[in-house]
Design a protein around this motif. Sequence first.
Motif, PDB file in Angstrom:
ATOM      1  N   ILE A   1      21.424 -22.294 -56.641  1.00 39.26           N
ATOM      2  CA  ILE A   1      21.330 -22.715 -57.987  1.00 39.26           C
ATOM      3  C   ILE A   1      21.416 -24.242 -57.940  1.00 39.26           C
ATOM      4  O   ILE A   1      20.593 -24.902 -58.730  1.00 39.26           O
ATOM      5  N   ILE A   2      22.747 -24.814 -57.527  1.00 38.00           N
ATOM      6  CA  ILE A   2      22.905 -26.163 -57.858  1.00 38.00           C
ATOM      7  C   ILE A   2      21.761 -27.024 -56.800  1.00 38.00           C
ATOM      8  O   ILE A   2      21.305 -27.949 -57.574  1.00 38.00           O
ATOM      9  N   GLY A   3      21.309 -26.407 -55.691  1.00 36.63           N
ATOM     10  CA  GLY A   3      20.410 -27.293 -54.793  1.00 36.63           C
ATOM     11  C   GLY A   3      18.954 -27.254 -55.627  1.00 36.63           C
ATOM     12  O   GLY A   3      18.401 -28.284 -55.668  1.00 36.63           O
ATOM     13  N   GLY A   4      18.640 -26.357 -56.262  1.00 35.29           N
ATOM     14  CA  GLY A   4      17.582 -26.266 -56.988  1.00 35.29           C
ATOM     15  C   GLY A   4      17.382 -27.362 -58.271  1.00 35.29           C
ATOM     16  O   GLY A   4      16.366 -27.897 -58.616  1.00 35.29           O
ATOM     17  N   ARG A   5      18.547 -27.302 -58.969  1.00 29.08           N
ATOM     18  CA  ARG A   5      18.545 -28.110 -60.026  1.00 29.08           C
ATOM     19  C   ARG A   5      18.636 -29.633 -59.565  1.00 29.08           C
ATOM     20  O   ARG A   5      17.966 -30.399 -60.438  1.00 29.08           O
ATOM     21  N   ALA A   6      19.579 -29.792 -58.683  1.00 29.08           N
ATOM     22  CA  ALA A   6      19.492 -31.123 -58.353  1.00 29.08           C
ATOM     23  C   ALA A   6      18.288 -31.705 -57.584  1.00 29.08           C
ATOM     24  O   ALA A   6      17.891 -33.009 -57.585  1.00 29.08           O
ATOM     25  N   ALA A   7      17.506 -30.709 -57.065  1.00 25.12           N
ATOM     26  CA  ALA A   7      16.252 -31.340 -56.424  1.00 25.12           C
ATOM     27  C   ALA A   7      15.226 -31.626 -57.443  1.00 25.12           C
ATOM     28  O   ALA A   7      14.285 -32.811 -57.080  1.00 25.12           O
ATOM     29  N   ASP A   8      15.362 -31.226 -58.662  1.00 30.06           N
ATOM     30  CA  ASP A   8      14.799 -31.704 -59.632  1.00 30.06           C
ATOM     31  C   ASP A   8      14.928 -33.182 -60.288  1.00 30.06           C
ATOM     32  O   ASP A   8      14.137 -33.822 -60.892  1.00 30.06           O
ATOM     33  N   ARG A   9      15.996 -33.505 -59.873  1.00 30.95           N
ATOM     34  CA  ARG A   9      16.317 -34.735 -60.273  1.00 30.95           C
ATOM     35  C   ARG A   9      16.170 -35.838 -58.968  1.00 30.95           C
ATOM     36  O   ARG A   9      15.561 -36.943 -59.436  1.00 30.95           O
ATOM     37  N   ASP A  10      16.397 -35.621 -57.880  1.00 27.36           N
ATOM     38  CA  ASP A  10      16.316 -36.339 -56.869  1.00 27.36           C
ATOM     39  C   ASP A  10      16.156 -35.622 -55.696  1.00 27.36           C
ATOM     40  O   ASP A  10      17.167 -35.116 -54.963  1.00 27.36           O
ATOM     41  N   VAL A  11      15.052 -35.465 -54.826  1.00 27.24           N
ATOM     42  CA  VAL A  11      14.953 -34.449 -53.839  1.00 27.24           C
ATOM     43  C   VAL A  11      15.509 -34.949 -52.537  1.00 27.24           C
ATOM     44  O   VAL A  11      16.595 -34.227 -51.856  1.00 27.24           O
ATOM     45  N   VAL A  12      15.402 -36.200 -52.360  1.00 28.25           N
ATOM     46  CA  VAL A  12      15.988 -36.854 -50.935  1.00 28.25           C
ATOM     47  C   VAL A  12      17.311 -36.935 -50.985  1.00 28.25           C
ATOM     48  O   VAL A  12      17.939 -36.563 -50.201  1.00 28.25           O
ATOM     49  N   ARG A  13      18.162 -37.373 -52.340  1.00 27.80           N
ATOM     50  CA  ARG A  13      19.486 -37.636 -52.126  1.00 27.80           C
ATOM     51  C   ARG A  13      20.164 -36.050 -52.312  1.00 27.80           C
ATOM     52  O   ARG A  13      21.378 -36.023 -51.736  1.00 27.80           O
ATOM     53  N   THR A  14      19.309 -34.880 -52.807  1.00 30.68           N
ATOM     54  CA  THR A  14      19.971 -33.595 -52.696  1.00 30.68           C
ATOM     55  C   THR A  14      20.204 -33.314 -51.154  1.00 30.68           C
ATOM     56  O   THR A  14      21.164 -32.783 -50.931  1.00 30.68           O
ATOM     57  N   VAL A  15      19.097 -33.628 -50.425  1.00 31.39           N
ATOM     58  CA  VAL A  15      19.148 -33.242 -48.937  1.00 31.39           C
ATOM     59  C   VAL A  15      20.309 -34.191 -48.513  1.00 31.39           C
ATOM     60  O   VAL A  15      21.036 -33.395 -47.607  1.00 31.39           O
TER      61      VAL A  15
END
Length: 421
Positions: free
Chosen positions: A275-289
Amino acid sequence: MTTLTTPQLSPARIRIALLVLALGGFGIGSTEFVALGLLPNIAHDLLPALYARSPEDANAQAGLLASAYALGVVVGAPTIAAVAARFPRKKLLVVLAAAFTFFTLLSAVLPTFGLVLAARFLAGLPHGAYFGIASLVAASLMGPGKRGAGVAFVLSGLTIANVVGVPAITFLGQATNWRIAYLAVAAIFALTLVSLIAFLPAQPGDKAATMKRELGAFGRAQVWLTLLTGAVGFGGFFAVYTYISPIATDVSPLPLQAVPLVLVVVGLGMTVGNIIGGRAADRDVVRTVYVFFALFLVSLAGLALTAQTLPGLFIFVFLVGLSAAGLSPAIQTRLMDVAGDSQTLAAAANHSALNIGNSLGAYLGGVVIAAKFGYIAPVWVGLFLCVPGIVLITASVILQRRRGGTLNGEHRSIPVPLGAE
């Protein structure tokens, strides 16, 4: 890239459609992992002569059922996606759900080990294509700026299966018969099939798609870098997850009966991380990785150093599951960004890469155990696998910046009307 948006659907209709897609993920998670808890039952029933001589050898051979399924995923994901990208997406998902139902049913009723092995390979074929296409449909249902959340919703079925489905179906199989467990999974897929027909809105495929164009994804360096990042990341996770039972019983002071509780804690972490990863990816994919790889490193180090204590075990297996699952929607979204017009193939191939990583992690974990380094050694293997993952995503970022591309959302959605099937 052509993506579908669904502004004319009500929020309730969109939620129901997403739940249906997640139900398929729940079935896939159940069928993929339920054999692991039933290997002795399967070995005793299908390999009786070998089991009488050596239960260990029979269990090891029965483990090929999991390998056969994973091989089916690796083969089926790019093949089906490349061939079927132009087909209407709802109809394709219905066909894939029907295939899951049929081949899982065969797994439950075929009489010999060889035939069940073949059925498990066939059951794995639709896995990657289902998740890839369902992720594209979910992204379109959620609309622009919410692709990661849509992908995470589909993957939530897989993570919830690890919390609820796998323990419950494993218990059912142990209490009755392993064949009943697979019949239960087939029933989940049958319910998914009916629900897709009833509740998923019609969506056209990509009429311009050809096999040549889809296979063109494999000519993109960014696609390979992203696929390898995911494979390495989940390789690190499965180096630990495959051997979580002996870690819990031989390193930590837990009885064998408590292992399902440890698995539930891992599954809860995966659900939260997804859940957190999906929402964070919508803000900044690379930073999330990067963030989830960093958390993964800390979690694995913490588990390696404190697994002999109950608080250390439960805290860090939760965080290991959270950080690994948080990577998955981010990497899937990244593939959508870098795949160009080859969306279907790239999204499906991600699951081939993850299954290769699963096999790699389990193998390397087994190597260090066989070398007498102990059951905590696979945790260190997982930690060291994070290093090439970070290197790969960094190489992807450097390459993209040199070519002048943007790091997030470089391919935007183009609305296409629904019901165009």
